[in-house]
Motif scaffolding. Structure first.
Motif, PDB file in Angstrom:
ATOM      1  N   LYS A 243      -4.425  11.224  13.738  1.00  0.00           N
ATOM      2  CA  LYS A 243      -4.885  10.652  12.631  1.00  0.00           C
ATOM      3  C   LYS A 243      -4.997   9.119  12.671  1.00  0.00           C
ATOM      4  O   LYS A 243      -6.207   8.651  12.082  1.00  0.00           O
ATOM      5  CB  LYS A 243      -3.903  10.967  11.571  1.00  0.00           C
ATOM      6  CG  LYS A 243      -4.044  10.340  10.121  1.00  0.00           C
ATOM      7  CD  LYS A 243      -3.169  10.792   9.130  1.00  0.00           C
ATOM      8  CE  LYS A 243      -3.289  10.551   7.717  1.00  0.00           C
ATOM      9  NZ  LYS A 243      -2.164  10.787   6.694  1.00  0.00           N
ATOM     10  N   GLU A 247      -8.794   7.375  12.145  1.00  0.00           N
ATOM     11  CA  GLU A 247      -9.109   6.276  10.995  1.00  0.00           C
ATOM     12  C   GLU A 247      -9.642   5.063  11.487  1.00  0.00           C
ATOM     13  O   GLU A 247     -10.724   4.528  10.964  1.00  0.00           O
ATOM     14  CB  GLU A 247      -7.933   5.986  10.127  1.00  0.00           C
ATOM     15  CG  GLU A 247      -7.306   6.952   9.245  1.00  0.00           C
ATOM     16  CD  GLU A 247      -8.209   7.593   8.153  1.00  0.00           C
ATOM     17  OE1 GLU A 247      -8.776   6.655   7.455  1.00  0.00           O
ATOM     18  OE2 GLU A 247      -8.339   8.830   7.792  1.00  0.00           O
ATOM     19  N   LYS A 250     -13.622   5.369  12.359  1.00  0.00           N
ATOM     20  CA  LYS A 250     -14.659   5.472  11.351  1.00  0.00           C
ATOM     21  C   LYS A 250     -15.527   4.548  11.120  1.00  0.00           C
ATOM     22  O   LYS A 250     -15.077   3.345  11.187  1.00  0.00           O
ATOM     23  CB  LYS A 250     -13.892   5.860   9.960  1.00  0.00           C
ATOM     24  CG  LYS A 250     -13.119   7.265  10.124  1.00  0.00           C
ATOM     25  CD  LYS A 250     -12.447   7.486   8.592  1.00  0.00           C
ATOM     26  CE  LYS A 250     -12.079   8.972   8.505  1.00  0.00           C
ATOM     27  NZ  LYS A 250     -11.235   9.207   7.242  1.00  0.00           N
ATOM     28  N   ALA A 253     -14.552   1.049   8.961  1.00  0.00           N
ATOM     29  CA  ALA A 253     -13.073   0.870   8.770  1.00  0.00           C
ATOM     30  C   ALA A 253     -12.740  -0.540   8.842  1.00  0.00           C
ATOM     31  O   ALA A 253     -13.192  -1.475   9.280  1.00  0.00           O
ATOM     32  CB  ALA A 253     -12.492   1.489  10.021  1.00  0.00           C
ATOM     33  N   ILE A 257      -7.518  -1.788  10.121  1.00  0.00           N
ATOM     34  CA  ILE A 257      -7.232  -0.515  10.699  1.00  0.00           C
ATOM     35  C   ILE A 257      -7.792  -0.067  12.058  1.00  0.00           C
ATOM     36  O   ILE A 257      -7.244   0.529  12.867  1.00  0.00           O
ATOM     37  CB  ILE A 257      -7.857   0.649   9.538  1.00  0.00           C
ATOM     38  CG1 ILE A 257      -7.291   0.460   8.274  1.00  0.00           C
ATOM     39  CG2 ILE A 257      -8.248   1.943  10.252  1.00  0.00           C
ATOM     40  CD1 ILE A 257      -7.925   1.304   7.308  1.00  0.00           C
TER      41      ILE A 257
END
Length: 312
Positions: A243, A247, A250, A253, A257
């Motif tokens: 996960k 993230e 992406k 982002a 992150i």
């Protein structure tokens, strides 16, 4: 390759994560002044025209972007070359200094490492910073997370082969179930269970919780995300890390992150990368390596892919 294709290639060379150095070198050899002008016109974000139709470079934005992307490769190389204990100690220090948004890093270090690995990081912390992680955390972490985080980084969990006692696991599951959902981080029993019990025991607690309730343990701790992260790192680190990687990869982002990409790939390359790769494929229907190929650039991309390949 047409000029338009070359312009798109060079623009792409620094619009992902990292920099495609070969594209820069190739265009530097081939392009003449008029072709560089075409590149500037195709990138108004970096070369906006003023009232005189002059392509004026936004130096601060342009240079900052290039520095940031070149820095990614430097950072991942430095992380990779550090001794794992020193690496974890330095990441823990940074997390404590950066505040609540970075506390998940402390959870990762405390819950996804073995007892000996965490002890090694604590020893390294003494040498690097002349204090213990526990002392630093208790002094500088404010808010309800402090009790949990200090307990987690102080832990030395049992990792032997003795059988888990089902009745004790049921007792702990009930203790968590009966906790005040508005004061989860203040509950001494929850902190005791998550910070002192062996991972095998917590796996059994998770199982018993699911058998006797309509929700899983981490779902029922939604009011305190840091408790969710703790349970996930203890019980299913591959799901947690898949996960986090998704993230970080992406489009758009946040930079904070995106930093997780280096941290996770480097720290898990020689640990449980295969499990993370499998989980990523199952959950997101795309190979982790393919996602990195589509997002990262240049030597940075190649280095990440080499580390991921260690899990195959």
């Amino acid at each position: 390759m047409t000029l338009n294709d070359e312009i798109q290639a060079l623009t792409k060379a620094f619009t992902g994560l990292g920099v495609d150095e070969i594209s820069f070198v190739t265009m530097g050899r081939k392009w003449k002044p008029e072709e560089r002008q075409s590149f500037r016109k195709a990138n108004p974000d970096f070369f906006p025209e003023d009232e005189r139709h002059f392509e004026r470079c936004d130096l601060e934005k342009y240079i900052k972007r290039l520095e940031q992307e070149f820095m990614r490769f430097k950072e991942v190389i430095v992380l990779w070359t550090l001794h794992p204990w020193e690496r974890d100690a330095r990441m823990a220090k940074e997390a404590i200094e950066n505040g609540p948004e970075a506390y998940a890093v402390l959870v990762e270090i405390a819950c996804s490492r073995s007892s000996e690995e965490l002890l090694g990081a604590r020893k390294a912390y003494h040498s690097l910073f002349d204090q213990s992680i526990e002392e630093d955390a208790s002094l500088n972490i404010e808010g309800p997370e402090r009790k949990l985080l200090v307990a987690l980084v102080s832990a030395y969990r049992y990792e032997g082969s003795s059988m888990v006692k089902e009745d004790e696991a049921k007792y702990d599951a009930n203790a968590i179930k009966n906790a005040d959902k508005n004061k989860l981080l203040e509950d001494d029993e929850i902190v005791r269970i998550l910070a002192t019990r062996s991972k095998r025991h917590i796996h059994e607690v998770y199982k018993q919780y699911k058998l006797n309730n309509n929700k899983t343990l981490d779902e029922d701790l939604a009011a305190a995300p840091i408790l969710q992260e703790t349970v996930q790192c203890l019980c299913s680190p591959e799901k947690y890390y898949a996960k986090v990687l998704n993230e970080s990869l992406k489009d758009g982002a946040d930079e904070k992150i995106r930093k997780a990409l280096n941290r996770v790939i480097v720290t898990r390359a020689d640990a449980d990368m295969k499990n993370i790769i499998d989980e990523f494929q199952t959950k997101y229907r795309v190979a982790l390596s393919e996602k990195i190929k589509n997002t990262a650039r240049g030597s940075y991309k190649d280095f990440l892919l080499n580390l991921v390949a260690r899990g195959n």
